[in-house]
Design a protein around this motif. Sequence first.
Motif, mmCIF file in Angstrom:
data_model
loop_
_atom_site.group_PDB
_atom_site.id
_atom_site.type_symbol
_atom_site.label_atom_id
_atom_site.label_comp_id
_atom_site.label_asym_id
_atom_site.label_seq_id
_atom_site.Cartn_x
_atom_site.Cartn_y
_atom_site.Cartn_z
ATOM 1 N N ALA A 20 0.887 -1.157 0.000
ATOM 2 C CA ALA A 20 0.000 0.000 0.000
ATOM 3 C C ALA A 20 0.926 1.209 0.000
ATOM 4 O O ALA A 20 1.805 1.329 0.854
ATOM 5 C CB ALA A 20 -0.871 0.014 1.238
ATOM 6 N N VAL A 22 1.574 5.323 -0.032
ATOM 7 C CA VAL A 22 0.974 6.629 0.295
ATOM 8 C C VAL A 22 1.901 7.710 -0.266
ATOM 9 O O VAL A 22 3.080 7.775 0.097
ATOM 10 C CB VAL A 22 0.831 6.822 1.828
ATOM 11 C CG1 VAL A 22 0.228 8.195 2.132
ATOM 12 C CG2 VAL A 22 -0.018 5.712 2.437
ATOM 13 N N ALA A 117 -2.057 -0.636 -3.974
ATOM 14 C CA ALA A 117 -2.968 0.516 -3.905
ATOM 15 C C ALA A 117 -2.107 1.753 -3.736
ATOM 16 O O ALA A 117 -1.058 1.707 -3.095
ATOM 17 C CB ALA A 117 -3.913 0.369 -2.712
ATOM 18 N N PHE A 119 -2.443 5.702 -2.503
ATOM 19 C CA PHE A 119 -3.304 6.707 -1.871
ATOM 20 C C PHE A 119 -2.569 8.045 -1.766
ATOM 21 O O PHE A 119 -1.344 8.080 -1.687
ATOM 22 C CB PHE A 119 -3.690 6.277 -0.449
ATOM 23 C CG PHE A 119 -4.405 4.958 -0.398
ATOM 24 C CD1 PHE A 119 -5.591 4.756 -1.086
ATOM 25 C CD2 PHE A 119 -3.887 3.905 0.352
ATOM 26 C CE1 PHE A 119 -6.257 3.541 -1.027
ATOM 27 C CE2 PHE A 119 -4.543 2.681 0.409
ATOM 28 C CZ PHE A 119 -5.732 2.501 -0.282
ATOM 29 N N VAL A 129 -5.895 8.207 5.889
ATOM 30 C CA VAL A 129 -5.034 7.514 4.928
ATOM 31 C C VAL A 129 -4.265 6.377 5.627
ATOM 32 O O VAL A 129 -3.994 5.328 5.015
ATOM 33 C CB VAL A 129 -4.097 8.497 4.181
ATOM 34 C CG1 VAL A 129 -2.880 8.882 4.993
ATOM 35 C CG2 VAL A 129 -3.656 7.903 2.845
ATOM 36 N N ALA A 132 -6.686 3.521 5.680
ATOM 37 C CA ALA A 132 -6.852 2.942 4.339
ATOM 38 C C ALA A 132 -5.655 2.065 3.984
ATOM 39 O O ALA A 132 -5.812 0.941 3.493
ATOM 40 C CB ALA A 132 -7.028 4.060 3.312
ATOM 41 N N GLU A 229 -7.566 7.794 -4.211
ATOM 42 C CA GLU A 229 -6.843 6.583 -4.634
ATOM 43 C C GLU A 229 -6.561 6.644 -6.128
ATOM 44 O O GLU A 229 -7.453 6.933 -6.925
ATOM 45 C CB GLU A 229 -7.687 5.344 -4.311
ATOM 46 C CG GLU A 229 -6.971 4.058 -4.727
ATOM 47 C CD GLU A 229 -7.674 2.791 -4.238
ATOM 48 O OE1 GLU A 229 -8.798 2.898 -3.709
ATOM 49 O OE2 GLU A 229 -7.075 1.713 -4.392
ATOM 50 N N TYR A 230 -5.327 6.363 -6.470
ATOM 51 C CA TYR A 230 -4.894 6.376 -7.882
ATOM 52 C C TYR A 230 -4.971 4.961 -8.437
ATOM 53 O O TYR A 230 -4.332 4.048 -7.919
ATOM 54 C CB TYR A 230 -3.455 6.877 -7.938
ATOM 55 C CG TYR A 230 -2.820 6.879 -9.298
ATOM 56 C CD1 TYR A 230 -3.318 7.664 -10.332
ATOM 57 C CD2 TYR A 230 -1.703 6.096 -9.553
ATOM 58 C CE1 TYR A 230 -2.704 7.676 -11.583
ATOM 59 C CE2 TYR A 230 -1.081 6.105 -10.795
ATOM 60 C CZ TYR A 230 -1.587 6.895 -11.806
ATOM 61 O OH TYR A 230 -0.993 6.909 -13.040
ATOM 62 N N LYS A 231 -5.763 4.785 -9.488
ATOM 63 C CA LYS A 231 -5.923 3.460 -10.080
ATOM 64 C C LYS A 231 -6.150 3.615 -11.575
ATOM 65 O O LYS A 231 -6.979 4.451 -11.980
ATOM 66 C CB LYS A 231 -7.162 2.805 -9.453
ATOM 67 C CG LYS A 231 -7.138 1.297 -9.426
ATOM 68 C CD LYS A 231 -8.456 0.756 -8.932
ATOM 69 C CE LYS A 231 -8.350 0.190 -7.546
ATOM 70 N NZ LYS A 231 -9.605 -0.366 -7.058
ATOM 71 N N ILE A 235 -7.327 9.357 -10.361
ATOM 72 C CA ILE A 235 -7.511 9.434 -8.905
ATOM 73 C C ILE A 235 -8.988 9.667 -8.613
ATOM 74 O O ILE A 235 -9.599 10.595 -9.160
ATOM 75 C CB ILE A 235 -6.693 10.601 -8.309
ATOM 76 C CG1 ILE A 235 -5.194 10.395 -8.582
ATOM 77 C CG2 ILE A 235 -6.956 10.735 -6.809
ATOM 78 C CD1 ILE A 235 -4.342 11.625 -8.280
ATOM 79 N N ARG A 238 -11.568 6.940 -2.543
ATOM 80 C CA ARG A 238 -11.596 5.536 -2.143
ATOM 81 C C ARG A 238 -12.944 5.251 -1.510
ATOM 82 O O ARG A 238 -13.403 5.982 -0.626
ATOM 83 C CB ARG A 238 -10.501 5.260 -1.125
ATOM 84 C CG ARG A 238 -10.553 3.848 -0.563
ATOM 85 C CD ARG A 238 -9.371 3.617 0.344
ATOM 86 N NE ARG A 238 -9.536 2.453 1.182
ATOM 87 C CZ ARG A 238 -9.377 1.192 0.777
ATOM 88 N NH1 ARG A 238 -9.073 0.944 -0.481
ATOM 89 N NH2 ARG A 238 -9.525 0.182 1.605
#
Length: 247
Positions: A20, A22, A117, A119, A129, A132, A229-231, A235, A238
């Motif tokens: 994860a 950040v 993930a 964030f 955060v 998360a 969240e960047y996916k 962004i 989440r």
Amino acid sequence: MPIDVYATAGAIEKDLRGHACVIVDVLRATSVIITAIEHGCKSVIPVAEVEDAAIMARQLGGERVLLCGERGGVMIPGFNLSNSPLEYTEEVIAGRSLVMSTTNGTRAILRAGGSEAVFMGGFLNARAVAEAALSVSDSIAIVCAGTDGRYSLDDVLCSGAIISRILDINGKQSLCDLGRTALALYDSYNDDLFESLRGSLHFERLRALGFEEDIRYCLQEDVMQAVPEYKNGVIRKRRPQAAQTAE
Ligand code: 3SL
Ligand code: MG
């Protein structure tokens, strides 16, 4: 696994798959993105180059897309918004898609893609955060955007704030050396974050440009719940864990 802290995106030396991640650019990119998402913007597309941002905005089309960001700390000619979080009010950005290019922050986000993930973190959402990240993996990497490829005190202090929240939730997490440094700095400076940053490079640059109010805004702790969240290149907010498992 220890919590790894990287002083800049360029310092990442290992594959972050399974982590994860950040991203922290307190002054000011991730603080802007947290604010935008908290205030109801639909999505933020981070782009490295100014020219590519303009092309992307044209491709997405429509007046609901806003071009945002900075170079040298100020608004880019032809863009709609600068990188001041105070501009990102609900009235201006709710329901909008943003295409954003900043000097250090958006580049760090793009570098961390490929993790389990990714964030956006800041003082504004430190607790949210931390929760998360822990809900995704015990392997957590905090990536500071830094300033022009160098360590930036504001980002490292914020990493310490996020680590303190992680340890509140799960005291068993171990820390890499920079993580220990960040936590010790945060513990000794958190009485007055603004004063503790006086004299640091980017803090003074922003003050010289007249952005003291932005700095004070970005240093507020745990005032927002949004975890961007960047996916897949975009962004978004989440969604709570329960909503994700119900799908
Ligand atoms: O470097 C960045 O990404 C920006 O956040 C820098 S500034 O604070 O907008 O100048
Ligand atoms: Mg910065």
